[in-house]
Design a protein around this motif. Structure first.
Motif, short mmCIF file in Angstrom:
data_model
loop_
_atom_site.label_atom_id
_atom_site.label_comp_id
_atom_site.label_asym_id
_atom_site.label_seq_id
_atom_site.Cartn_x
_atom_site.Cartn_y
_atom_site.Cartn_z
N GLU A 85 52.78 54.67 17.03
CA GLU A 85 53.83 53.82 16.44
C GLU A 85 54.18 52.63 17.33
N VAL A 86 53.97 52.81 18.62
CA VAL A 86 54.25 51.69 19.54
C VAL A 86 52.96 51.08 20.05
N ASP A 87 51.88 51.34 19.32
CA ASP A 87 50.56 50.76 19.67
C ASP A 87 50.12 51.16 21.06
N GLY A 88 50.34 52.40 21.38
CA GLY A 88 49.83 52.91 22.65
C GLY A 88 50.75 52.56 23.82
N LEU A 89 50.13 52.60 25.02
CA LEU A 89 50.93 52.32 26.22
C LEU A 89 51.29 50.84 26.26
N SER A 90 52.59 50.60 26.53
CA SER A 90 53.07 49.21 26.55
C SER A 90 52.46 48.48 27.73
N GLY A 91 52.24 47.18 27.55
CA GLY A 91 51.58 46.44 28.62
C GLY A 91 52.38 45.28 29.18
N ALA B 79 40.79 53.93 24.89
CA ALA B 79 40.31 55.30 24.65
C ALA B 79 41.05 55.95 23.50
N LEU B 80 42.35 55.63 23.37
CA LEU B 80 43.12 56.22 22.26
C LEU B 80 42.52 55.80 20.92
N GLY B 81 41.96 54.60 20.91
CA GLY B 81 41.37 54.14 19.67
C GLY B 81 40.08 54.87 19.31
N HIS B 82 39.53 55.55 20.29
CA HIS B 82 38.24 56.22 20.05
C HIS B 82 38.34 57.73 20.20
N THR B 83 39.56 58.24 20.27
CA THR B 83 39.73 59.69 20.32
C THR B 83 40.67 60.10 19.21
N HIS B 84 40.75 61.41 18.96
CA HIS B 84 41.49 61.82 17.77
C HIS B 84 42.39 63.01 17.97
N GLY B 85 42.58 63.44 19.19
CA GLY B 85 43.37 64.65 19.41
C GLY B 85 44.82 64.45 19.00
N ASP B 86 45.48 65.54 18.65
CA ASP B 86 46.91 65.46 18.29
C ASP B 86 47.75 65.09 19.49
N ILE C 103 51.46 63.73 25.72
CA ILE C 103 52.12 62.78 24.80
C ILE C 103 51.61 63.03 23.40
N ARG C 104 52.50 62.88 22.43
CA ARG C 104 52.09 63.08 21.03
C ARG C 104 51.49 61.76 20.53
N ARG C 105 50.22 61.85 20.09
CA ARG C 105 49.50 60.63 19.68
C ARG C 105 50.18 59.94 18.53
N LYS C 106 50.69 60.73 17.57
CA LYS C 106 51.29 60.15 16.36
C LYS C 106 52.41 59.17 16.75
N PHE D 221 58.07 63.48 21.87
CA PHE D 221 56.90 62.62 22.08
C PHE D 221 56.28 62.82 23.46
N LEU D 222 57.01 63.47 24.36
CA LEU D 222 56.55 63.55 25.74
C LEU D 222 56.99 64.87 26.35
N VAL D 223 56.04 65.52 27.05
CA VAL D 223 56.41 66.62 27.94
C VAL D 223 55.92 66.20 29.33
N GLN D 224 56.85 65.94 30.19
CA GLN D 224 56.50 65.46 31.54
C GLN D 224 56.63 66.62 32.52
N THR D 225 55.73 66.67 33.49
CA THR D 225 55.83 67.68 34.54
C THR D 225 55.85 66.96 35.90
N PRO D 226 56.21 67.66 36.97
CA PRO D 226 56.32 66.98 38.27
C PRO D 226 54.95 66.59 38.83
#
Lengths: 707, 760
Positions: free
Chosen positions: A302-308, A203-210, A295-298, A240-245
C-alpha cells in the motif's frame, strides 16, 4: 515562594521520589503506581526548573552574553523536552507473551520470503547468514530465502571502469555459486537505485510471499525466529510489522576500547531494544529498525514498499504504515545476532546515517503534524527522532562553561542558593527517573560518553541535513573489519582540541576563582561542570585507541554440556565456555593428551535442529591439568550438512542470547559508575601523549635527515 | 512722642534679638562612630559635623577637649591641629610624658555658618626626631568625645524675618527650634481646625526639622479676662495688649516663634485690623508681634508669630497645605496668599519626588549627587543615599544595576582599592593596579535586589588611595596628585517591584512612616481619649512625617473612640482606663483596665526554631531574633511612668495604640520616643519605654500579615506562597498524588485492553 522555600519543597519531593523508587522495584500490585508517581514528580521538578529558568534568569548585560544565555536555555529546553516525552513513552513498557506456531495448522501458515540484501559484504558473513536462514524452524515449503545482491547489478557489471566491472562480475558469479550450493535464490537488479530500499523493493516486485523478513547481511537469525514472530501476524490482520531486537555478537568500539566490559555492561542496543522499544510498543509506536523484522507484504504494497525519501527508510516506512492505521508488534526476544562496527570511524558512519535519516524524517515527514498518527504515536516518533538532535545540546553543554570561565560571559544568572534550590533538584530528579527507567540497561554516564563521542561529527552531518534535507545519501556501515594492530583513530583530532580547550577552561577558571572572590560561588559551580566534561573527555581517549582484534569471529559465553570424541574414539565429558561461529572453548572434565591439530568431534544438543549433532573440529590449543583441561577448538565441517549444523549449533539458539543479555543487564549505582570511568580514564591520555611525542620525534628526525 | 517711637522701635527690633541661650553638647552628639575617636599612625584625622540652625547666631563657642596620647610620642613633633570649617583654630601638643591632655579652644564666631560645620582633629605623631615608621602601633592618640564638650552661647538673629527664614528657625542643629506651640481659638477636638488643620501644620513644621525631633504643643488663646486688665490702661493700651502676644506662655516663649491657626473671624480677636484685613483668602504670614510696653516696662514681650488663616476652614486648610508644600527659600515676603487650591499636594507626586520608583533608571545627578572626587592618600567614603517606597517588594531573583563612569589617576600605590557596598553589604571590589591610571565607562555591577529595602538605602563607595612605596628609608611620596573620580552621570536601575509589606512592623514605621504614608487618598485616623493628648499626637504625627520624608495621608483627629474603624489606619492615644477591652480582642495583649501582658517567661524563649509548636514560632527581623508569643497573663495594674506602643495589622494598614497612665505622662513619653536615640530603636509590634535612652521591652507579639498590591497576580501568588511554603508543598504533593493515580489507572486500562487483544 523564595529560594529557601523552594529548596525545602524540592527536598521534600526528592525524599518522596526516593521512597517511591524503592517501592517501584518491589514485586507488588502497586509498583506501577509508584513508578508513575516517580515519573510525575520528576517531570514536576523539570517543569519547575524550566519555568524558573525562563521567567527569572534570562537576562544579560551584553549581546554576546545574551546569545549564550539563549543558547544554553535552548539546549536545556531540548533536554527537558526529550526527557519528558521519554518519560511518557517509557512509562509502561509492554511485555508480550512468547507465542509459538506449533498450535497452527502448517497448511494455514502464511508464506514467507526471507530477503537478505547485500552490498559487497564478506562472503563468509553472507554464508553464515544464509545458512542460519535455511535453519529456520518453519515448514520449508512455506518460506524461501533470497539473496539480493546489489554489488553485482547489471549496472555494476557493465560499468565503464573495467577493473571494477570485473570485480562486480566475479562477485556475482561467486554469490550465484554460493546460492546454488546452499539452495538459496540469487537475485540482483539492473541498477543501483535508492540503495537498500530500492534493492528490497525490486525484490518485492519479484516475490510473492505473504510475509517478508528482511535480514542484513550480518544478521544471523536463530532457528525460532519465525516460530515466535509469525503468530502475531496471524493473530491480527492489521499488524504490519513484528520487530525483534538486534543482538550484537561483538562489542562496539566504545565497549571494546574503553570499557572492555562487553560481557558485564549492557550495550547501547540493550537500552533501545530492552526498554525503549517495549515502551513504544505499549503506545503502538514500535518502528521498523531495518532488520530482524517480519513485515506483511499486503500492507507494505500500500505504501509501495520501503520508503526512499530518507536514508533511514525503515523508520520512515513504519511511520507511513502507522499513519494508515496499521499496528506494529515488538517481541522482546533476541533472535537475530549481528555485528557492531569494528572501528570508531565505522561506528561514526553508522551513527551519522541514523542521525541524518531521522532528521530527514522530522523535516520531510513531520510526524508531529501527521493526522494519521494518534497523539501517543506522534510522541513516540518524536521521542526517537529528537534524540538524534543531541549534538546541538551536547556541544552547548560542553562549551558553555568556557564562555564563563574564559570569556567572563554571564551565561547563567542565578545565586548559589537558587542553583541549589532549582537546578540541583532537577538534575537529581532527572537522574533518578533515568535510573528507574533505564538503570538495568544503561550504566551511569555511559550515554553522556556516547553522545560526546558522536557530537562533533554528527553535528556537522545534521547541519548538512538542515540545509538540504534531500541531500544525505545512504552509506553502508563497514562491518567485519579486523584490526591487525593497535593504533590511534584518525578521528582523534577534534577531541585533542576539545581537551586542550577544556583544560584551558580549568586553568583560567582557577585563576578567576582565586582573583575574584565575589564570584567564587558561581565559578566553583561552573568549574565543577567543566570538570565533569573533562573527566568524560579523558574517557574518550581510551575509545580512540583502536585495539588489535585477533579474532575473526566474535566469541560469546556458553554453558552447554557437550561430549567430546577424540581420535581414539574415547568419549570425554566437557562444558562449553564460549562459542563463536567457527570455534569454541571447552573445559574437559578430565586430563587429556590431545595435541594441537588433533581432530575431535563435538557432540551436543542443537536447539536449532532439535537433535544431537556431531560437529567435527580441530584442536587449536590445549592445556591439561591434573583434574581438567582447557581446549580451544576450530570447527571443521566437511559437508554442507555439517556446515548448517555448525551454524545452527553456534548461532541458532536464542536462549544463548537471552542468557547473555540477562547476565549483563543489572543496575549500577552512580558513584560506582563514576569511579569505573575514572579508573579507565587515567592511562589512555598518557598513551595519546606518548604517541604524540613519538610522532613529533619521527617528524623531527625526518626533517633532520632531509637537511 | 519721640520717646514713644523710640520705645516702639525698640520693641519691634527687640524681636530680632531674643535672649541668648547657653547650650552644652558632648562631642559624641555629633559623631556617628564609637568613642573614643582614635588617631592612629603618623598622620590621621577625624571629622565631626556640627549643625547650626540658619536663624541662629553664635555669640561664643568654646571646645573643651580631653585627649589621651601614647607615651611614645615626642612633644616637639606630635601635634593635634583643630580645624573648624577648614580653618585652623588651635594646636594641641601631645607629650608622651603627660599622656592626658585637657585643652580649651575658642571657635571664632566668624567661622560659624548655617547648616553643617566641619570640626576636624588632625594628628601628626612621631616617636623620634628622625624618620618615623608610620605604621608603628605606638603612634596613637585618642580623643575622648564623651568627656569633650562644646559650649555654645547663641541666639536667634533674624532681622526683618520673612517666610524664607522659617526653615532657618526650624533647621536641625544648634539654635534650632525644637519645641513649638500651636494656638487655636479652642481646645475642643470637634473643631475642624484642631481635628484636621493642626496635624498638617505639625507635619509642615516637623518636616522643616528634617530629622531632628520637634515637640509640638497646643494651646488656645483666651481673650483677657477682666482681672487681667490693669485699671490704669486706657482703651488704646487695652487694644494694644489684646493685639500683643499675651497668650504666649512662658514655656512657649522658649522658642523664638509660635503659630496661630484659625479663620479670619477667629483671629480677629488677636490680630490688628490691618492684619485681619489682609486675610482675604488662604493666608500665611510670619511677622513680629511687637511687645506691649507701658511706660518703658515690657508687659508682654515681643514674639514672632506665624499665622495660618483664611476666610473659612477650607481656606485655613489650604493655607496649612501651602505651608506643608512650599519651599521657604522662594518666599521672600513676610506674607503669602494661596490663591488656587488645586490638587495639592498629591501624595503620588510628592512621593515620586522623594522616592526612587521601581522599574526606572536614575542618574546619580537625579538622586542629588554631584561628581565625586577624592584626592590624596586616605580612606575616602561616599554614601549615595536614596529612598525606596516602604512597601518595595521584589522577587528574590530580581537585580538592580549600577552603571558607573569612574576613573582613577596615575601613580596609585599598592592597596588602592574601591569597594562598593549596598546597605553595608559588600558587592564588589576593584584594585587600582594600573600605574597609568584607568577610566571606566558603563562599568556594570549587579546588585541583588534583596539587599535593597523600603525606606533609606545607601550605596557606599569606599575608596582607599595609597601612595606608592618610596623604596627608601624615611622616604615619602607625596600624594596630592592621587585622584579618583566618580561621575554623577552614573546610573542606578531598579527592577520591577510590587507594593507589599509585612505588618505590623514598628521598625518599618520608624524608618519610613509606613503604612501611614501609602499612596492614594486613604485616611489616617488619630483617636484621643483625652483632649490633653493632642500635644503628644501632634508631635507623633510630625515625627511620622519626618520618618517618611513626606506628609502623611489625610489625618483627622477624633475625640474618643466612638468613630473607631477597626479596619482602617489608626493611631490611638489613650490611658488604660479609657481604652475598651474589645479594642484588643484580636491581640495577645491588652492595655485597657485589665491588662494582658505576653510575659516572656510564660513563653518559650528558644531562639532557634528547632521545634515549631502551634502557639509560637520564631520570626527574625533583620538579624534581631524576636519572639511571637502565645501565652499571656491578665492582671490589673498601672503603667506607672512608662508608655506602651503596640500595633496590629488591619485590612487597610495598621492600627497603633499608644497608652500611658495619664495625658501628661503620655505627652512626656511621646517626647522621649520621638528623640533621635529611641526612635531608631523601635522594633517588633510591642514597645514599652520610660525614657529616651532605651526601651524597656521590644517584642513581636502578633503574626505578621502581608499588605499591599503585588502589582500583578503572579507576584501576588508568589508572595502568598512565600508566606505559606508548607501549604504550597502539601497542595503540590496532593496534586501529584492525584495526577499519578489518574495516570496509573489510565495506563492500567490501556494495558488491560492490549492484553485482551492478544488473548483473542
Amino acid at each position: 515562594m523564595d529560594a529557601s522555600g523552594q529548596l525545602l519543597a524540592a527536598l521534600g519531593i526528592i525524599m518522596l521520589m526516593l521512597v517511591a523508587v524503592s517501592l517501584s522495584e518491589l514485586q507488588s500490585q502497586l509498583r506501577q503506581l509508584f513508578r508513575v508517581l516517580v515519573l510525575v514528580m520528576g517531570i514536576a521538578l523539570t517543569l519547575r526548573y524550566i519555568f524558573w529558568r525562563g521567567l527569572y534568569t534570562l537576562t544579560a548585560d551584553d549581546y554576546l552574553s545574551l546569545l549564550c544565555v539563549w543558547l544554553l536555555f535552548a539546549a536545556e529546553l531540548y533536554a527537558a523536552f526529550t526527557h519528558i516525552i521519554g518519560c511518557i513513552v517509557n512509562a509502561s513498557p509492554l511485555t508480550r507473551p512468547l507465542l509459538d506456531i506449533e498450535e497452527t495448522d502448517p497448511s494455514k501458515l502464511p508464506t514467507v520470503d526471507v530477503l537478505v540484501p547485500s552490498y559487497n559484504e564478506d562472503e563468509e558473513i553472507l554464508e553464515t547468514t544464509l545458512r542460519a536462514a535455511l535453519n529456520l524452524q518453519y515448514p520449508s515449503e512455506r518460506f524461501t530465502v533470497h539473496l539480493l545482491d546489489d554489488g553485482g547489478t547489471d549496472a555494476k557489471v557493465n560499468q565503464t571502469n573495467q577493473k571494477a566491472a570485473a570485480a562486480a562480475l566475479s562477485r556475482r558469479q561467486s554469490l550465484q555459486a554460493l546460492c546454488a550450493r546452499l539452495g538459496v535464490t540469487y537475485r540482483t537488479r539492473p541498477k543501483n537505485e535508492f540503495a537498500k530500499a530500492g534493492n528490497v523493493n525490486y525484490a518485492l516486485g519479484h516475490t510473492h510471499g505473504d510475509l517478508v523478513v528482511i535480514l542484513d547481511a550480518d544478521h544471523v537469525p536463530t532457528a525460532d525466529f519465525l516460530r515466535r514472530t509469525v503468530p502475531w501476524m496471524i493473530k491480527d490482520e492489521k499488524v504490519f510489522l513484528v520487530q525483534t531486537p538486534h543482538f550484537m555478537a561483538n562489542p562496539d568500539p566504545i565497549e571494546r576500547n574503553y570499557f572492555s566490559a562487553f560481557e558485564r555492561m549492557p550495550s547501547e542496543n540493550d537500552m533501545f531494544y530492552g526498554t525503549i522499544q517495549k515502551g513504544l510498543d505499549y503506545w503502538s509506536s514500535s518502528f521498523f529498525c531495518g532488520s530482524a523484522a517480519v513485515i506483511r507484504r499486503k500492507h507494505l504494497d500500500e505504501v509501495d514498499g520501503l520508503s526512499g525519501q530518507s536514508i533511514t527508510e525503515d523508520a520512515e516506512t513504519a511511520l507511513d504504515l502507522h499513519a494508515l492505521g496499521y499496528r506494529s508488534v515488538y517481541v522482546d526476544r533476541p533472535m537475530v545476532s549481528g555485528l557492531a562496527p569494528e572501528t570508531f570511524d565505522g561506528f561514526i558512519v553508522q551513527r551519522m546515517r541514523w542521525a541524518q535519516g531521522m532528521t530527514q524524517i522530522l523535516l520531510l515527514k513531520k510526524p508531529y503534524a501527521n493526522k494519521g498518527l494518534h497523539w501517543y504515536q506522534r510522541l513516540g516518533y518524536m521521542s526517537s527522532i529528537l534524540f538524534w538532535l543531541f549534538p546541538f545540546a551536547r556541544i552547548v553543554f560542553l562549551l558553555m562553561p568556557l564562555a564563563y570561565l574564559v570569556f567572563g560571559l554571564q551565561v547563567y544568572h542565578a545565586s548559589l542558593l537558587e542553583i541549589v534550590a532549582f537546578t540541583l533538584p532537577h538534575l537529581i530528579g532527572t537522574y533518578m527517573v533515568s535510573t528507574m527507567l533505564f538503570g538495568r540497561t544503561r550504566w551511569p554516564l555511559v550515554s553522556e560518553l556516547y553522545e560526546l563521542l558522536q557530537c562533533v561529527f554528527t553535528f556537522r552531518a545534521l547541519v548538512k541535513v538542515f540545509r538540504n534535507p534531500h541531500k544525505p545519501s545512504f552509506v553502508v556501515t563497514p562491518k567485519g573489519d579486523t584490526l591487525e594492530k593497535d593504533f590511534i583513530s584518525p578521528l582523534s583530532g577534534p577531541f585533542y582540541i576539545l581537551f586542550v580547550v577544556l583544560m584551558l577552561g580549568m586553568v583560567v577558571g582557577g585563576v578567576r576563582w582565586w582573583t575574584d572572590p565575589l564570584t567564587r560561588d558561581l565559578t566553583s559551580v561552573v568549574m565543577l561542570w567543566n570538570l565533569f566534561n573533562l573527566v568524560l573527555m579523558l574517557g574518550i581517549f581510551s575509545v580512540l585507541i583502536e585495539r588489535k582484534q585477533v579474532r575473526s569471529q566474535p566469541r560469546l559465553p556458553a554453558q552447554d554440556n557437550v561430549t567430546m570424541l577424540d581420535k581414539t574414539r574415547r568419549l570425554f565429558q566437557a562444558k562449553l565456555r564460549d562459542i563463536s561461529a567457527n570455534g569454541a572453548r571447552i573445559i574437559v572434565a578430565e586430563p587429556i593428551e590431545w595435541q594441537v591439530g588433533d581432530q575431535v568431534t563435538l557432540q551436543g544438543w542443537s536447539e536449532a535442529t532439535q537433535r544431537l549433532v556431531l560437529l567435527p573440529a580441530r584442536v587449536t590449543a590445549a592445556q591439561s591439568g591434573p583434574k581438567d583441561a582447557i581446549v580451544r577448538l576450530k570447527f571443521n565441517p566437511q559437508t554442507e550438512q555439517q556446515h548448517r549444523e555448525v551454524v545452527g549449533f553456534t548461532l541458532g539458539d536464542s536462549r544463548r542470547w537471552v542468557s547473555f543479555q540477562r547476565r549483563r543487564t543489572r543496575p549500577m549505582p552512580f558513584w560506582q559508575g563514576m569511579s569505573h570511568i575514572l579508573k579507565v580514564s587515567v592511562v589512555p591520555p598518557l598513551t595519546h601523549a606518548l604517541n604524540f611525542l613519538i610522532l613529533l620525534t619521527k617528524k623531527f628526525n625526518k626533517e633532520k635527515t632531509n637537511v | 512722642m519721640c520717646r514713644f517711637w523710640l520705645i516702639l522701635l525698640t520693641a519691634l527690633f527687640s524681636i530680632s534679638a531674643v535672649a541668648a541661650k547657653q547650650s552644652s553638647y558632648r562631642l559624641t552628639d555629633f559623631y556617628p562612630g564609637t568613642n573614643p575617636a582614635r588617631l592612629q599612625g603618623k598622620s590621621d584625622s577625624v571629622e565631626l559635623s556640627i549643625p547650626l540652625a540658619h536663624a541662629s547666631k553664635v555669640d561664643e563657642a568654646i571646645l573643651h577637649l580631653r585627649l589621651v596620647a601614647s607615651m611614645a610620642l615626642i612633644k616637639e613633633r606630635s601635634i593635634v591641629t583643630v580645624r573648624f570649617n577648614q580653618a585652623a583654630i588651635g594646636q594641641i601638643a601631645l607629650d608622651g610624658s603627660q599622656p592626658e591632655v585637657f585643652a580649651s579652644v575658642r571657635i571664632p564666631n566668624s567661622l560659624w555658618r548655617g547648616g553643617f560645620n566641619s570640626l576636624s582633629f588632625s594628628a601628626s605623631q612621631h616617636y623620634d626626631r628622625q624618620c618615623t615608621d608610620g605604621t608603628a602601633p605606638e603612634l596613637w592618640s585618642e580623643l575622648d568625645l564623651y568627656s569633650s564638650r562644646l559650649e555654645v552661647s547663641h541666639q536667634t538673629s533674624v532681622n526683618n524675618p520673612v517666610l524664607a527664614d522659617l526653615s532657618g528657625f526650624l533647621a536641625p542643629g544648634i539654635g534650632g527650634v525644637d519645641a513649638i506651640t500651636l494656638f487655636s481659638h479652642s481646645s475642643a477636638l470637634n473643631d475642624n481646625i484642631n481635628r484636621q488643620v493642626l496635624p498638617v501644620v505639625s507635619q509642615a513644621l516637623a518636616l522643616r526639622r528634617q530629622y531632628a525631633p520637634l515637640q509640638v504643643r497646643h494651646s488656645q488663646w483666651q481673650l483677657p479676662q477682666a482681672e487681667q486688665w490693669n485699671e490704669s490702661w486706657d482703651e488704646a493700651q487695652k487694644e494694644q495688649y489684646q493685639h500683643s502676644a499675651f497668650y504666649v506662655g512662658k514655656d512657649a516663649r522658649q522658642a523664638p516663634l509660635h503659630v496661630v491657626v484659625g479663620t479670619k473671624a477667629q483671629l480677629s480677636d488677636i490680630l490688628t485690623a490691618a492684619e485681619s484685613d489682609a486675610i482675604d483668602t488662604a493666608y500665611l504670614s510670619l511677622k513680629a508681634v511687637p511687645a506691649f510696653m507701658v511706660e518703658e516696662e515690657v508687659i508682654v514681650p515681643a514674639h514672632l508669630r506665624l499665622v495660618v488663616s483664611g476666610n473659612d476652614e477650607q481656606q485655613v486648610m489650604a493655607a496649612a497645605k501651602t505651608l506643608l508644600a512650599m519651599d521657604d527659600a522662594l518666599n521672600q515676603d513676610d506674607a503669602v496668599k494661596a490663591l488656587e487650591e488645586g490638587a495639592h499636594p498629591q501624595q503620588n507626586e510628592v512621593l515620586a519626588a522623594q522616592y526612587l520608583l521601581a522599574d526606572n533608571t536614575y542618574s546619580f545627578a537625579d538622586i542629588g549627587s554631584s561628581d565625586i572626587v577624592f584626592y590624596s592618600a586616605d580612606d575616602h567614603r561616599y554614601d549615595l543615599n536614596f529612598r525606596l517606597p516602604a512597601d518595595f517588594y521584589v522577587p528574590e531573583s530580581a537585580r538592580a544595576e549600577l552603571s558607573l563612569d569612574f576613573g582613577y589617576g596615575a601613580g596609585m600605590g599598592l592597596g588602592s582599592v574601591m569597594n562598593v557596598m549596598v546597605n553595608g553589604k559588600l558587592i564588589h571590589g576593584l584594585t587600582f593596579d594600573n600605574a597609568q591610571g584607568q577610566s571606566y565607562r558603563s562599568y556594570r555591577l549587579d546588585i541583588p535586589a534583596r539587599l535593597l529595602k523600603g525606606g533609606s538605602n545607601s550605596i557606599t563607595f569606599a575608596v582607599t588611595i595609597r601612595s606608592p612605596l618610596p623604596g627608601l628609608q624615611c622616604g615619602e611620596v607625596p600624594s596630592s596628585h592621587l585622584l579618583f573620580q566618580l561621575a554623577n552621570r552614573s546610573t542606578l536601575t531598579l527592577p520591577e517591584a510590587g507594593q507589599v509589606s509585612l505588618l505590623p512592623d514598628l521598625q518599618l514605621l520608624a524608618k519610613t512612616g509606613h503604612p501611614y504614608t501609602a499612596q492614594g487618598n486613604t485616611e489616617l485616623n488619630v483617636y484621643l481619649t483625652d483632649s490633653d493628648m493632642l500635644d503628644g499626637a501632634l508631635t507623633f504625627v510630625g515625627k511620622l512625617a519626618q520618618a517618611a520624608h513626606v506628609p502623611l495621608a489625610n489625618v483627622t483627629v477624633h475625640q474618643g473612640l466612638a468613630d473607631y474603624q477597626a479596619e482602617a489606619k489608626n493611631l490611638v492615644f489613650g490611658t488604660p482606663d479609657s481604652l475598651p477591652q474589645d479594642l484588643f480582642a484580636q491581640w495577645n495583649l491588652s492595655i485597657s483596665k485589665t491588662q494582658r501582658w505576653p510575659y516572656r517567661l510564660i513563653n518559650d524563649l528558644r531562639i532557634k526554631a528547632d521545634v515549631v509548636r502551634d502557639e509560637y514560632q520564631v520570626i527574625e527581623i533583620e538579624n534581631q531574633p524576636s519572639l511571637k508569643l502565645g501565652g499571656y497573663l491578665e492582671q490589673v495594674s498601672s503603667l506607672g511612668n512608662m508608655a506602651v506602643m503596640t500595633a496590629m495589622a488591619t485590612e487597610k494598614g495598621q492600627s497603633a495604640i499608644i497608652a500611658a497612665q495619664n495625658a501628661k505622662i503620655l505627652n512626656a513619653r511621646i517626647d522621649d520616643i520621638t528623640s533621635l536615640t529611641l526612635w531608631g530603636q523601635l522594633n517588633g509590634d510591642f514597645f514599652a519605654w520610660e525614657d529616651s535612652k532605651a526601651p524597656l521591652i521590644a517584642m513581636q507579639v502578633a503574626e505578621r500579615k502581608t499588605l499591599g498590591n503585588a502589582e500583578d497576580l503572579w507576584l501576588e501568588i508568589r508572595l502568598w506562597l512565600s508566606s505559606h511554603p508548607w501549604a504550597w508543598l502539601a497542595a503540590l504533593v496532593a496534586v501529584i498524588l492525584l495526577l499519578s493515580l489518574l495516570l496509573h489507572l489510565m495506563l492500567k486500562r490501556r494495558n488491560a485492553k492490549l492484553e485482551d487483544e492478544w488473548k483473542q
